[in-house]
Write an enzyme that holds these catalytic residues in place. Structure first.
Site, PDB file in Angstrom:
ATOM      1  N   GLU A   1      -7.664   8.442   6.104  1.00 32.51           N
ATOM      2  CA  GLU A   1      -8.041   9.041   7.382  1.00 32.51           C
ATOM      3  C   GLU A   1      -8.602  10.454   7.264  1.00 32.51           C
ATOM      4  O   GLU A   1      -7.983  11.435   7.722  1.00 32.51           O
ATOM      5  CB  GLU A   1      -6.829   9.033   8.338  1.00 32.51           C
TER       6      GLU A   1
ATOM      7  N   GLU B   1      -3.504  -0.264   8.078  1.00 33.69           N
ATOM      8  CA  GLU B   1      -2.360   0.153   8.891  1.00 33.69           C
ATOM      9  C   GLU B   1      -2.497  -0.461  10.272  1.00 33.69           C
ATOM     10  O   GLU B   1      -3.569  -0.412  10.873  1.00 33.69           O
ATOM     11  CB  GLU B   1      -2.301   1.683   9.074  1.00 33.69           C
TER      12      GLU B   1
ATOM     13  N   ASN C   1      -7.347   1.545   9.879  1.00 30.00           N
ATOM     14  CA  ASN C   1      -6.049   1.871  10.471  1.00 30.00           C
ATOM     15  C   ASN C   1      -6.224   1.807  11.979  1.00 30.00           C
ATOM     16  O   ASN C   1      -6.943   2.626  12.561  1.00 30.00           O
ATOM     17  CB  ASN C   1      -5.597   3.272  10.054  1.00 30.00           C
TER      18      ASN C   1
ATOM     19  N   TYR D   1      -4.398   1.524  15.778  1.00 31.35           N
ATOM     20  CA  TYR D   1      -3.200   1.607  16.620  1.00 31.35           C
ATOM     21  C   TYR D   1      -3.499   1.431  18.095  1.00 31.35           C
ATOM     22  O   TYR D   1      -2.703   0.868  18.824  1.00 31.35           O
ATOM     23  CB  TYR D   1      -2.505   2.966  16.410  1.00 31.35           C
TER      24      TYR D   1
ATOM     25  N   HIS E   1      -2.960  10.927   0.727  1.00 37.05           N
ATOM     26  CA  HIS E   1      -2.458  10.694   2.088  1.00 37.05           C
ATOM     27  C   HIS E   1      -1.833  12.000   2.581  1.00 37.05           C
ATOM     28  O   HIS E   1      -0.629  12.107   2.784  1.00 37.05           O
ATOM     29  CB  HIS E   1      -1.459   9.531   2.090  1.00 37.05           C
TER      30      HIS E   1
ATOM     31  N   ARG F   1       0.854  -1.194   0.000  1.00 40.43           N
ATOM     32  CA  ARG F   1       0.000   0.000   0.000  1.00 40.43           C
ATOM     33  C   ARG F   1       0.886   1.239   0.000  1.00 40.43           C
ATOM     34  O   ARG F   1       1.718   1.399   0.893  1.00 40.43           O
ATOM     35  CB  ARG F   1      -0.912  -0.004   1.231  1.00 40.43           C
TER      36      ARG F   1
END
Ligand code: FCB
Length: 453
Positions: free
Chosen positions: A173, A358, A298, A300, A128, A84
């Site tokens: 995002e 991600e 994504n 985290y 991005h 990606r």
């Protein structure tokens, strides 16, 4: 199996599961103005004193623009099935609209060709965070015209690469673009405006929808959106904490997905933004309501939320962090949150196809010993998060791939080069690449999954 192995029950993976790694243009490419490219907002922002740690910029980054062949060879050595990456809009259209810069397009065409030669599936993100500076001068994402600019840019790439790229992501995002860029101001273009943020968010949704429609008209079948998701848990059962948790969930997790899948903005947003919430956003939602072909997740960390009467700029609670294991970003390590958020997506939005686009962690890596970097903490992070993803698969989530963030140590936005997320270490002075133990463990996992009967 060694201590540093990532064990995963391969039999639970659906056929064709993609194993990849992710990067983005400004974070790795360097040479931001080469071959006729225009400047982006990140070029300007990072060159503005005080905006990034140590004044770091993406001028060199991982020098990927000049070393992409070497980097594709590295991906092949890791056994990646997919990669990606994002395209820098201002390389294709230096002014953001109008005149095409063929040399910029050729760079990405070459990259895609090299990937395909190695059997690596490209997943291309159109945006991005690196808006052409020329468009920022025309209002950036606050401009009503921004969706049209984006769709025109997207059309160029759909036409140039649509026969070779099977996975497309419109925006990375949109929440971070909105909140970091226009509300909190820690990311480019660095605005702090309560009234701009809802307008920007709406334009990003319109931009996604315009690119999606354009792609369909060009015969592109597989167009997704990548969102940052962070499950929210209340710090206590007190009604104020529960209410703050719901507001923060609307703000971070539902702001973009509810309109696309359910056709409405979360009702909490009006309360969060108060008088700054524009009426007009309600009336024009209908045309946006089309689920993407897939959602890129994504993930985290999570938040544990407490009500805080002084929170600013939006009434969305405060995150309680004390005493929890965390990464070098200060983000809590909480694998179960990945299971929870994937199951939540399935239940709330009707089991859409998902890719983890991600997931990864920054840690202070130990120095290399005999050419090895024993980044045990990152191996453990990957192992526990992949097991969390496996739990979601068992619960019927339609998860089709996993992309580690990131392939390379790179430019971590306003943190500059101080935060290292790579599976591969990049020596900033020499540009030498060195596989960390996490890269080796990931490679072995991919090989084992490939070999399953
Ligand atoms: C995500 C961004 C990515 C990287 C990681 C750590 O929000 O999409 O570029 O900075 O965080």
């Amino acid at each position: 199996m060694t201590e540093s192995a990532i064990a995963l029950p391969a039999e639970i993976l659906p056929p064709g599961f993609l194993w990849g790694a992710a990067t983005s243009a400004y974070q790795i490419e360097g040479s931001p103005l080469a071959d006729g490219a225009g400047a982006s907002i990140w070029h300007r922002f990072s060159h503005t004193p005080g905006r990034t740690l140590n004044g770091d910029t993406g001028d060199l980054a991982c020098d990927h623009y000049r070393r992409s062949d070497e980097d594709v060879a590295l991906m092949a050595a890791l056994g990646l099935g997919a990669y990606r990456f994002s395209v820098a809009w201002a390389r294709i259209l230096p002014e953001g609209t109008g005149q095409l810069n063929q040399r910029g397009l050729d760079f990405y065409r070459g990259l895609v060709d090299r990937l395909l030669e190695q059997g690596i599936e490209p997943m291309l993100t159109l945006y991005h965070w690196d808006l052409p500076e020329a468009l920022d001068a025309r209002g950036g994402w606050t401009s009503d015209a921004s969706p049209e600019w984006f769709a025109d840019y997207a059309r160029i790439l759909f036409r140039a690469l649509g026969d070779r790229v099977r996975f497309w992501i419109t925006l990375n995002e949109p929440w971070v673009v909105t909140a970091g860029g226009y509300l909190f101001g820690d990311l480019a273009p660095g605005h702090r405006s309560l009234s701009e943020a809802p307008v920007v968010a709406h334009n990003l949704l319109r931009a996604h929808a315009a690119a999606f429609t354009t792609g369909r008209a060009e015969g592109i079948p597989n167009i997704g959106l990548a969102v940052n998701l962070e499950p929210q848990y209340p710090a206590s059962r007190a009604p104020e904490d529960l209410a703050a948790t719901a507001r923060r969930d609307a703000f971070i997790n539902r702001w973009f997905l509810d309109p696309l899948f359910l056709g409405t903005y979360p009702s909490e947003l009006e309360g969060i933004f108060g008088a700054a919430w524009p009426d007009r956003t309600r009336s024009t939602l209908d045309s946006l309501c089309a689920p993407p072909d897939f959602i890129g997740v994504n993930y985290y960390s999570r938040s544990v939320v407490q009500q805080d009467p002084t929170d600013w700029p939006v009434k969305a609670g405060r995150v309680h962090r004390e005493g929890r294991p965390h990464t070098a970003m200060g983000w809590e390590i909480y694998p179960q949150g990945l299971t929870d958020i994937l199951v939540w997506l399935k239940e709330r939005y009707g089991n859409p196809p998902l890719y983890i686009t991600e997931n990864g962690a920054a840690f202070e890596d130990p120095p290399a010993v005999d050419g090895r970097i024993h980044d045990r903490a990152r191996v453990a992070y990957l192992r526990t998060h992949l097991l969390a993803a496996a739990r979601a698969l068992r619960r019927g989530v339609d998860l089709r791939g996993y992309f580690a963030w990131s392939l390379l140590d790179n430019f971590e936005w306003s943190y500059g080069y101080s935060k290292r997320f790579g599976l591969v270490q990049v020596d900033l002075a020499t540009q030498r690449r060195l596989l960390k133990d996490s890269a080796l463990a990931y490679r072995d996992l991919i090989l084992r999954c490939r070999e399953r009967p």
